[in-house]
Design a protein around this motif. Structure first.
Motif, PDB file in Angstrom:
ATOM      1  N   CYS A  51      -2.635   5.921  -0.753  1.00 29.75           N
ATOM      2  CA  CYS A  51      -3.210   6.955  -1.632  1.00 29.75           C
ATOM      3  C   CYS A  51      -4.637   7.281  -1.217  1.00 29.75           C
ATOM      4  N   SER A  52      -5.314   6.353  -0.575  1.00 30.78           N
ATOM      5  CA  SER A  52      -6.694   6.476  -0.069  1.00 30.78           C
ATOM      6  C   SER A  52      -7.764   6.297  -1.140  1.00 30.78           C
ATOM      7  N   ILE A  96      -7.770  -6.486  -2.261  1.00 34.70           N
ATOM      8  CA  ILE A  96      -8.285  -6.327  -0.892  1.00 34.70           C
ATOM      9  C   ILE A  96      -9.424  -7.308  -0.582  1.00 34.70           C
ATOM     10  N   CYS A 136      -7.373   0.453  -6.704  1.00 35.82           N
ATOM     11  CA  CYS A 136      -6.029   0.450  -6.103  1.00 35.82           C
ATOM     12  C   CYS A 136      -4.936   0.574  -7.168  1.00 35.82           C
ATOM     13  N   PRO A 137      -4.062   1.578  -7.044  1.00 34.70           N
ATOM     14  CA  PRO A 137      -3.029   1.783  -8.064  1.00 34.70           C
ATOM     15  C   PRO A 137      -1.947   0.701  -8.070  1.00 34.70           C
ATOM     16  N   CYS A 170      -8.985   3.611  -2.226  1.00 34.02           N
ATOM     17  CA  CYS A 170      -9.925   2.553  -1.822  1.00 34.02           C
ATOM     18  C   CYS A 170     -10.943   3.060  -0.812  1.00 34.02           C
ATOM     19  N   ILE A 188      -8.366  -0.776   3.137  1.00 32.76           N
ATOM     20  CA  ILE A 188      -6.985  -1.207   3.430  1.00 32.76           C
ATOM     21  C   ILE A 188      -6.763  -1.281   4.939  1.00 32.76           C
ATOM     22  N   CYS A 245       0.825  -1.223   0.000  1.00 36.32           N
ATOM     23  CA  CYS A 245       0.000   0.000   0.000  1.00 36.32           C
ATOM     24  C   CYS A 245       0.852   1.262   0.000  1.00 36.32           C
ATOM     25  N   ILE A 246       0.496   2.206  -0.873  1.00 33.28           N
ATOM     26  CA  ILE A 246       1.216   3.489  -0.912  1.00 33.28           C
ATOM     27  C   ILE A 246       0.375   4.609  -0.279  1.00 33.28           C
ATOM     28  N   ILE A 254      -3.756  -4.125  -5.173  1.00 31.96           N
ATOM     29  CA  ILE A 254      -3.880  -4.997  -3.998  1.00 31.96           C
ATOM     30  C   ILE A 254      -5.275  -5.616  -4.030  1.00 31.96           C
TER      31      ILE A 254
HETATM   32  S1  SF4 Z   1      -6.072   2.098  -2.985  1.00 31.65           S
HETATM   33 FE1  SF4 Z   1      -4.395   0.627  -2.698  1.00 31.65          FE
HETATM   34  S2  SF4 Z   1      -2.559   1.881  -2.399  1.00 31.65           S
HETATM   35 FE2  SF4 Z   1      -4.317   3.248  -2.148  1.00 31.65          FE
HETATM   36  S3  SF4 Z   1      -4.702   3.267   0.093  1.00 31.65           S
HETATM   37 FE3  SF4 Z   1      -6.016   1.683  -0.789  1.00 31.65          FE
HETATM   38  S4  SF4 Z   1      -4.788  -0.208  -0.660  1.00 31.65           S
HETATM   39 FE4  SF4 Z   1      -3.381   1.514  -0.360  1.00 31.65          FE
END
Ligand code: SF4
Length: 488
Positions: free
Chosen positions: A338-339, A401, A395-396, A341, A364, A335-336, A399
């Motif tokens: 980014c929010s 999830i 998700c970029p 998700c 996440i 996970c980076i 992931i």
């Molecule tokens: S979309 Fe992916 S990278 Fe971004 S916060 Fe959610 S899990 Fe992390």
């Protein structure tokens, strides 16, 4: 290197089931269902969240749609992260060697307590009683502000949203927009109440609120001797740290103080500069819906006469090696932050971040928090999802999830022994295995008719009361099929 690198005294990070679980602000005081029920009753909160998430969603969709190679970029991001996790020990040692060679000092912290001790000791050594902070979730995770406060050191949050949260004595509710649950009128009230230098005629226009924060922070920036940050990325091959942000407050914190302390989760390391290029395209589009974030600050060790003259990097485990030891779960470490998700999640949009009880909310967070703390401490979170899959699509770094949530549910069931559901199923199997028992069971079940109103049972007694806590049960029919058949 200072501090102890790992439980055995060596920086052995891969497959370490003995690493202690994560501590700090990773679990709430009550399980998700109870907290979510209360949040759902707050209509103002739902309005604030609905407006903010739909705006960010639309911006993200627009800039992502511009890139014909978006899927290829996601694929590249996923592969780089998977490779990094496979060789995390090697990249971390390389990072340590490079930072040290460029005049920085690397510290290893096994958990929140150790990290807080290290940072508090470093600030104390400067004689400072104040520090300026760049927005950093990992320092929220370890409760750094509280630890510093108990040592008589005030940490000033300088990101606008973090400042609102700090002045409001609140908790962040979103990874990227920690004050997403507040509207403009509420922010104005907080500023007027908490900022001694606020103009009494302050309006709730975004420009006026930002100007008030700017004026408030100016003195702090110019006098601070210590800066504290997290890191979005660290490049193993050069020892370079990278922070991306939108307001410029981060650049001030990273360049003005004499001493800079960066706390970074060990999963943030990237092997090379070329890898960073991929993530600098993925992150801003997925987080703020921008093609490029306004400020990208990078620094490598210490440069004499330019910027902070002391640099300390605290590498934090706090449950990450335990997550790494879970072959399936380790994907959550990609996970980076980014929010994206969170912004697409129907559950998050309705209950907000506080219901998750952890600094990592949303889809996440429902995976990461139990992985970091151990499932038993965040057992309700993997169930806080409809498994619709919107998070996976957004998700970029791809992931998966929903699969991770199912994996954690299975782990929870295995680790907590026979569940009430399993016991009920075993009892039902025994009843259905004999005709006499089956008939007796049907007769007993018909007693449920006494509880029914209008064809529904709204509340069943314990131990089956959980079933009707969120749904009605049908009233058993007056006549069974066998009875009906016999009659004819
Ligand atoms: S979309 Fe992916 S990278 Fe971004 S916060 Fe959610 S899990 Fe992390």
């Amino acid at each position: 290197m200072t501090g102890e690198p790992g439980v055995t005294g060596e920086p052995t990070f891969l497959g370490l089931p003995t690493a202690p679980p994560g501590v700090g602000h990773l679990r709430g005081s009550e399980p998700f269902p109870a907290a979510a029920r209360r949040a759902l009753a707050d209509t103002q909160l739902r309005r604030n969240l609905g407006k903010a998430t739909s705006t960010i969603r639309a911006k993200r969709a627009r800039v992502v749609g511009e890139l014909p190679d978006w899927e290829a970029l996601r694929q590249a991001g996923q592969q780089i992260k998977a490779d990094t996790m496979r060789h995390l020990d090697r990249y971390l040692e390389q990072l340590e060697a490079q930072v040290t060679a460029r005049g920085g000092v690397v510290h290893w912290a096994r958990d929140a307590r150790e990290a807080n001790q290290i940072v508090t000791g470093l600030v104390r050594a400067t004689g400072a009683t104040e520090a300026v902070k760049v927005k950093s979730i990992v320092t929220d995770e370890i409760g750094l502000n509280e630890a510093l406060a108990s040592a008589g050191i005030h940490a000033h949050e300088t990101d606008l949203a973090e400042l609102i949260v700090q002045l409001g004595r609140d908790r962040p509710s979103h990874i990227l927009v920690p004050a997403i649950h507040r509207n403009r009128a509420e922010i104005r009230e907080i500023f007027l109440r908490e900022m001694a230098d606020a103009d009494p005629g302050l309006t709730d226009s975004p420009a006026a609120l930002a100007e008030a924060a700017r004026q408030h922070l100016r003195r702090v920036f110019l006098s601070a001797r210590v800066g504290i940050s997290g890191a979005n990325f660290a490049i193993a091959e050069t020892g370079t740290l990278c922070v991306v942000e939108s307001e410029g407050n981060g650049r001030m914190c990273l360049t003005l103080p004499e001493v800079l302390i960066t706390v970074m989760g060990i999963e943030k390391v990237l092997p090379s500069w070329a890898d960073l290029g991929v993530f600098l395209q993925l992150l801003p589009r997925s987080s703020t819906g921008e093609r490029m974030n306004p400020y990208t600050s990078m620094w490598t060790g210490v440069t004499p006469g330019d910027g902070p003259q002391q640099f300390h990097l605290v590498l934090l485990d706090n449950g990450r090696t335990a997550a790494l030891a879970d072959q399936a779960g380790r994907e959550a470490l990609h996970c980076i932050r980014c929010s994206a998700c969170l912004n697409v999640c129907p559950v998050y949009e309705r209950v907000g971040g506080h219901a998750y009880g952890s600094v990592y909310p949303g889809p996440i967070g429902a995976v990461l928090s139990p992985l970091l703390t151990g499932i038993e401490d965040n057992a309700s979170l993997p169930y806080a999802s409809s498994l619709c899959g919107a998070c996976y699509d957004a998700c970029p770094v791809k992931i998966d999830i929903p699969s991770l949530l199912v994996h954690l549910r299975a782990r929870h069931v295995e680790e907590s022994g026979p569940s009430p559901e399993a016991v009920a199923m075993a009892a039902a199997a025994w009843v259905m295995a004999g005709p006499a028992r089956y008939r007796a069971g049907q007769r007993a079940g018909r007693l449920g008719r006494l509880l029914g109103r209008g064809g529904r049972i709204r509340r069943l007694p314990p131990p089956v009361s959980a079933w009707t806590a969120a749904r009605d049960a049908p009233v058993p029919p007056a006549q069974t099929f066998r009875e009906w058949w016999r009659e004819r």
